[in-house]
Structure formats: structure tokens, C-alpha cells
Enzyme design. Structure first.
Site: not given
Ligand code: UT7
Length: 321
Positions: A115, A248, A278
Site C-alpha cells: 500500500c 493512503h 482500500n
Molecule cells: O492498507 C494496509 C493497511 N491496512 C489497514 O490499515 C487496516 C487496519 N485495521 C483496520 O482498519 C481495522 O482493524 C479493521 C477494520 C480491519 C477491523 O476493525 P476493528 O475495530 O479493529 O475490529 P476487530 O478486528 O477488533 O473486530 C471486532 C469485531 C470482532 O467480533 P468479536 O470478536 O468482537 O465478536 C470481529 O469478528 O468485529 C467482528 N468483525 C466483523 N463484523 C462484521 C470483523 N470483521 C467484520 C465484518 N463485519 N466485516
């Protein structure tokens, strides 16, 4: 003093926008509410099956060349940033060269910084031009991530989209790029990667995007404000002389936290993540082209482009447009 100036921008998004509800209809276990709240993404675009990165790149490149008012044959350097090349080899840049019918034998190669690829490519091209060895570079970010998404992994498949963006960078006495900063720390590579390869005619390992989202998020917020301060210091300009930041586009929450840490008004930040998702190496030139074409970024404006991606690799380029 020779500077490298951006004299034309172009971009391309394939197909129609795909909404979050479209993903739910396709069977992804998610919701519009979750995706919007956690990422800011509302739509993204996907290339048709079989469509390759060079095809998107060619359309973006033609638009950038037209905006620059030059001929394709005036290009004497092509650098393509991609982590989804058409083939293992040759480079996607050589395919773009062939597609543009550039028969002048100019140098063409790819850079791989995921990225952050466009930032790496722009910084590299600038050094070629500043050295006097080349006069007009085509710099492209293009990615078709949809081919590497695991549609059963909702933590990654809702985040990415496909696209391409391009700029023409030209030698000029007028200031253009004033400073660039590139960093990498490969010890983090298992936090964001496609851990697959091809050997013996077989795919080995796991050929899908895998990410520890929270770890990437924390790292991104920490280094992105540092790298902007670093490039501003290196350029010897005041931070408040920056008219626009083109980050980005991974997650609106990363962009908001980073802008806050820098003390920057969010109105100065170009955001397209809501519409594009992204698009990896394409995200910065896509956002830049949108803001140039809608009249926000105008000649004379001072811009910082910054990115972070797998590796990790991160960096920033400060330029006068
Ligand atoms: O270009 C490269 C750079 N990449 C990035 O910059 C990505 C950086 N990271 C992020 O943007 C965020 O960490 C994410 C958007 C990927 C995830 O957001 P988060 O607030 O960190 O969520 P999380 O991974 O802590 O997940 C929270 C909850 C989980 O459920 P439980 O365990 O709390 O019950 C996940 O299973 O959200 C759940 N979850 C979803 N729910 C609905 C994860 N993905 C999804 C989804 N839809 N798509």
C-alpha cells in the site's frame, strides 16, 4: 536546480460501485453498519474476473498523459507500483510500455511496497529526474486485490477494492517534489501479507490476504504522523504551509486519528476511502487525481502524500503541485 513536478494525473476504477449491502447479498457475514462504523467504507470497485493490473494501469496512464499534454513517446521512464502484477514476470511496467506503444526503449520496472508502493515509486522516479538522467516519468499505482481476497474472511474481504492511478512527473526548474522519506521494518511482515507462492507448477502456502487488523491499525497511527513531521522537516517548510494531505486510504478512523495527532484540520485531508475502499498502491494516486479533477488541488498548492503497507513499508512525499 532540477526538480521533478507532477504535470498530469489520471485514474481508473473498474465497473460499477459495489455497496456493503451488495457484499451481504453475496454471502459475506457482515453489515453496512459494521463496515461504515469501523472503516468508513461505503462502496468499492472490483475488476471483472481475469482483468489484470496492467489493464487498469493503462487507462489511468492514458488519462495522466493526456492531462500532461505530452505524447506517450515523450515518456522516458515507467515505474509501476503493484503487489498484484499480471504475471510473475515480466514486470507490469513493461506491459504498460507495450500497451502505450512506447517504442523508445525507455526503462520500465515495478516496485513492490504494497500500500506504500506509490510513495516508493514517486520517490524513486523523482531521484531519476533530479539526477538529470531522465526527463519525464510515468508513475503508476495499480492493484487488483479482489483476486487475493478470501470471501469467507470478513475481517479482510470487506476492506479492499481494485483500481489504478497515475501521474506524469517532469523535469522542471520550478519546484515540484521537495522531499521524500521512505522506511521499512520487515520484522512485521506476518501482520499483513499474502503468504503464498508458486513452485513446481503449484500454489504453495496460502494465496489470500491475511491481516492482524488491530496491530496494523496501531502501527499505522503511530508512524504516519511521525513520517509527515519528518518529510516536512526535511523539506524545510512549515507544517501550516501544507494545503493538502493525500493519505493512503485504508480506514477513515486511521486517517482521523492521524490528522488529530498532527493537529491538522480534517478539511485539509483528501479522503476517498468511503467510495473506493482500500485499493492498495492505487489509493494515493486515485485520491490525488480525484482532488485535482474536482478542483480542490490546484497549481501552486503544497501537498503531502503518505502511505503504509505490508512489510511494513511506509513513507511520505512532499511536493508543490
Ligand atoms: O492498507 C494496509 C493497511 N491496512 C489497514 O490499515 C487496516 C487496519 N485495521 C483496520 O482498519 C481495522 O482493524 C479493521 C477494520 C480491519 C477491523 O476493525 P476493528 O475495530 O479493529 O475490529 P476487530 O478486528 O477488533 O473486530 C471486532 C469485531 C470482532 O467480533 P468479536 O470478536 O468482537 O465478536 C470481529 O469478528 O468485529 C467482528 N468483525 C466483523 N463484523 C462484521 C470483523 N470483521 C467484520 C465484518 N463485519 N466485516
Amino acid at each position: 536546480m532540477i526538480y521533478a513536478r507532477i504535470v498530469g494525473t489520471g485514474s481508473h476504477l473498474p465497473g460499477e460501485p459495489v455497496t456493503n449491502d451488495d457484499l451481504v447479498r453475496r454471502g459475506v457475514d457482515t453489515s453496512d453498519e459494521w463496515i461504515v462504523n469501523r472503516t468508513g467504507i461505503r462502496t468499492r470497485h472490483f475488476a471483472a474476473p481475469g482483468c489484470k493490473s496492467s489493464e487498469l494501469a493503462l487507462i489511468a496512464a492514458r488519462r495522466a498523459i493526456e492531462a500532461a499534454g505530452c505524447a506517450a513517446d515523450d515518456i522516458d521512464l515507467i515505474i509501476v507500483a503493484t503487489s498484484t502484477p499480471d504475471f510473475i514476470f515480466p514486470s507490469t511496467a513493461t506491459l504498460v510500455q507495450a500497451g502505450l506503444d512506447i517504442g523508445n526503449g525507455c526503462a520500465a520496472f515495478d516496485v513492490q511496497a504494497v500500500c506504500c508502493g506509490f510513495v516508493y515509486a514517486l520517490a524513486t522516479a523523482e531521484k531519476f529526474i533530479r539526477s538529470g538522467s531522465h526527463r519525464r516519468a510515468l508513475v503508476i499505482g495499480t492493484d487488483v486485490f479482489s483476486g487475493f481476497l478470501d470471501w469467507t474472511d470478513r475481517s479482510t474481504c470487506v476492506l479492499f477494492g481494485d483500481g489504478a492511478g497515475a501521474v506524469v512527473l517532469e523535469a522542471s526548474e520550478k519546484p515540484g517534489v521537495r522531499a521524500s522519506v521512505l522506511h521499512a521494518d520487515g520484522s512485521h511482515h506476518p501482520l499483513l501479507w499474502v503468504p503464498g507462492a508458486v513452485a513446481g507448477g503449484q500454489v504453495t502456502g496460502d494465496p489470500f490476504v491475511r491481516m492482524d487488523g488491530q496491530a496494523v491499525f496501531k502501527f499505522a497511527v503511530k508512524v504516519l504522523d511521525e513520517v509527515v513531521r519528518e518529510v516536512v522537516d526535511l523539506a524545510g517548510v512549515a507544517q501550516d504551509s501544507i494545503d493538502w494531505l493525500v493519505p493512503h486510504q485504508a480506514n477513515i478512523r486511521i486517517i482521523q486519528s492521524w490528522a488529530k495527532r498532527l493537529g491538522l484540520p480534517i478539511e485539509k485531508v483528501i479522503t476517498t476511502v468511503n467510495l473506493h475502499g482500500n485499493t492498495s498502491a492505487a489509493s494515493i494516486p486515485l485520491a490525488l487525481d480525484c482532488a485535482v479533477r474536482d478542483g480542490r488541488i490546484r497549481p501552486g498548492h503544497r501537498v503531502v502524500a503518505e502511505g503504509i503497507g505490508g512489510g511494513f513499508a511506509w513513507g511520505a512525499v512532499l511536493f508543490d503541485f
